[in-house]
Each structure stands twice: as structure tokens, then as C-alpha cells.
Design a protein around this motif. Sequence first.
Motif: not given
Length: 467
Positions: A337, A339, A373, A387-390, A392-393, A396, A431
Motif C-alpha cells: 500500500n 508509494t 516516468k 504506472n499511469a495511475e500513480f 495521475s495521482y 494532481n 508504486d
Amino acid sequence: MSEEKSQAKLLQERLFSKKKNGMLRLSADEVKSVDSFCENYKRFLDQSKTEREAAKVSIELAKAKGFTEFDPDKTYSAGDKVYYNNRDKSVILCVFGTEPLEKGVKISAAHIDCPRLDLKQNPVYESNELCLLKTHYYGGIKKYQWPTIPLALHGVIFRADGSRVNVCIGEDESDPVFMVTDLLPHLAQEQSKRTLSEGIKGEELNVLIGSRPFNTDEVSEQVKLNVLSILFDKYGIVEDDFVSAELEVVPAFKAKDVGLDRGLVGGYGQDDRVCAYTALEAILQCDKPKTTCITVLTDKEEIGSVGNTGLQSAYLKHFIFFLAEKAGTTCPMVLNNSTCLSADVSVAFDPTFPEVCEPKNASYCNYGVTVCKYTGARGKSGCNDANAEFLSYVRNIFNANSVIWQTGELGRVDLGGGGTVAAYIADLGVDVVDVGVPVLCMHSPYEITAKLDIYMAFKAFYTFFNN
Ligand code: MN
Ligand code: MN
């Protein structure tokens, strides 16, 4: 009458990416914060020319902010601040959050080792009545950059009885300095035919350390004797003690502002002490975060994160294991869990060598902290590829907190490449993405960064910890 914008112009404004020099986005007050932050940063650079010195200074700064030495038997609560000293060469700093540990931790990981010349185990020799030291370079250097600059000697020596001596010669104004010599151009005709990488060869990186004989007695190697006698008087060491020493030859320069407008910082070891200092400041200013936050200042990145002070070893995992055990959860649960921002420098676009970068994906001085990246070489080989998800976070939270940032890559495709600790942190199931300051003249004796980018790196790590 205001001129009406065309349909295409309006759509362009809506759809196209807008890059802008960060200096055009800061208020005068913010510029002041940037500049004063970098005064402290330059001091840190001057005090931390080796991984051991960087570890020591970081622990001192942490103690002043209420951090105490980590005790695996102790149970900690939200707001507690601890540091873990791994063999004086890498440090973990942790601020406990309000949320349960099983929700994961946030890690910023920077490295505090830098390219340099290490002394060999039997370094001292006399040749033609000069005394020199044999070296083996550490990390990726352009060997021709190291002769004819003032050098300092830093490190530790353990005497035969096991006692320890700290060495630092060449930093005080009154200290002597050392130097690797080079040929005069008049006699360099043959040398000039060598390739750039062979211009100075590894075995030619010999450090001049003495020139006067001890006395008039008829014995050989009088100059070496004199040098060893000076070292004996100063440190109580003999020649065999070099066997149990770690001595590093580093540039004797101090960190300075570069440019008439003072917008840049020049200094040795900014890869990666620029991210180490900013990630350190970010954790020092963490009070009671939601998530437990960790800054890792690691060693051995420049030679592949090897050894038990490098991030390929289990020391970070063990630290998390101890935390997990006390919190009644498991290490895999916490790591899954978690990062991480892998805090390492990126390449700044150099107008003198534009051909090595692809301009649309290069990083630029003053455009903010770089989010990278992927690194790697020849088809992203060996990199983390976030990862694109990370991403994105990260994107933001940076945007929401006015972190000025840009993207970057390690030069044109198939031109070269490199890696960071990101891949080893990803191995733990975390991540991770590379975030750091763009650098000019990376791995040279005097590297350059932009003050705005340094401050934005701090802001990025701070934002990450607190969001
Ligand atoms: Mn680095
Ligand atoms: Mn490096």
C-alpha cells in the motif's frame, strides 16, 4: 475594442499543453523564499562532500528538529520522529502518521554518494622525488575532467588498534589542496590522439600529495617518508592503516551562485545531494502527517545500489518490517500500500549540446522539478516505468499545491541511458516514480542546478508527504 480571438485560437488555448518558464509564474515573495532556501542548500553541499558527511549532517539537522534514534523495541505514535543510521553511510528518517500503518507509507528516496576518486588500499608511492596517491574512480566520471583542479581528501581511517580517525584536508581556507596532474599542450601531441574517454586513463588519476624530502639522511623514498611522517603526526597513522580506510578525493570547490542574476547553483555532488537535501527538508518540516512518511538517504547508487548501505540491500525493508511488527501488521501489507518518489536528478537541456536531447521531452532549467516516468536504456531496459495511475495521482497533488513541475527523459532514444533506485523500490511492491532536479554538467566536478527547480523539488516532496 478588444480583438476577438479566432475559433482555432480559442481551441488551441483549450487543448494545447502550455509550458512556461517557472520564473514567470512566481511572485517576488516566492522568489525570495526560493533564494533563501538555496543559501541553506549551499551550506549543506559544503558540509557534505561524502556520503558519511551527508549522513552525519542530516542526522544533526534531524536531531535539532526533534528526531530521536530509532528503537525497534519501542512503540511509536502519530507525530513521533525517528532516524535510523545505517553504518554512518545511509539514513532513514521517519515521521509517524495518524493513519494505521497498514495503509502504507510514503517514501522519498535520494542518494548521498557521488562520483569521485577513491584511494586504493595501498595508495602511497614516491616517484622521481614526488609523492602521489593511487586511486580508483567511483561512479561514472569523465576522467579528463579531474586533473588540474584543486582536490580535497575526506574519509575515515581505522588504525591497527581499531580506533577511528576522521580525515578532512583541503576544505579550510588555510588547508593545502591536492591535484591530479596533466600534460602541457606543448608535449601532448601523442596524448591528443587518444579518444576523449582515454584522454586521461584510470591509472593516470594519481593525486600529487608531496614534494619535499624528510631530511638529508641517505635513505630511499625521502619524500614519501616526509608525507607519512606528517600523516603520523596529524592522525597517528602508519602506511598499513590505509588498508582499513575509506578515503575519497573530491573537488575542493565551494558551492557558489552561477550567473550574474544568481539564478543557478554551482557545486560538487549535486547528483544527488540536491534531492537529498530537499527530501530531508521535506521530512524535517513534516509535523503530524496522515500517512507515515519516510525519507531515505541511501549510499552506493552510483555503482548500482550494491552493498549493505545501498538500496538493493534489505535495510529499508527491514526498517519497515520493524515498524509493521510493532503496529500489529505485516511488512508485505505495508509495502503493497506504499508509494514512493524516487528523488534523483534528471538531465537539464544544454543549449551547447542540444543534439543529445529530444526537445519536446527534455527538462529545462527553471521549468520546475522533473517527473520522469522512465529512465533505462535501449527500449527502457532496466528501468521502473511508472504506472499511469500513480502519475495521475502525482500530477494532481502537484497541480493542486502549486508545485511547478515538468516532465523529462534521459536524453534521446538509443543515445545512452541510466537508472535510479526506483527499480529497487518497485521490487518491494511499492508504486514509484522518479522526481528530481534537472542538472547541467551531471557527474562533473562542478554541477549546475537552477534555484527555482531546487525549491520546487522541496515543495514536491513536502506536498507528497502531506497529501
Ligand atoms: Mn543520481
Ligand atoms: Mn548519478
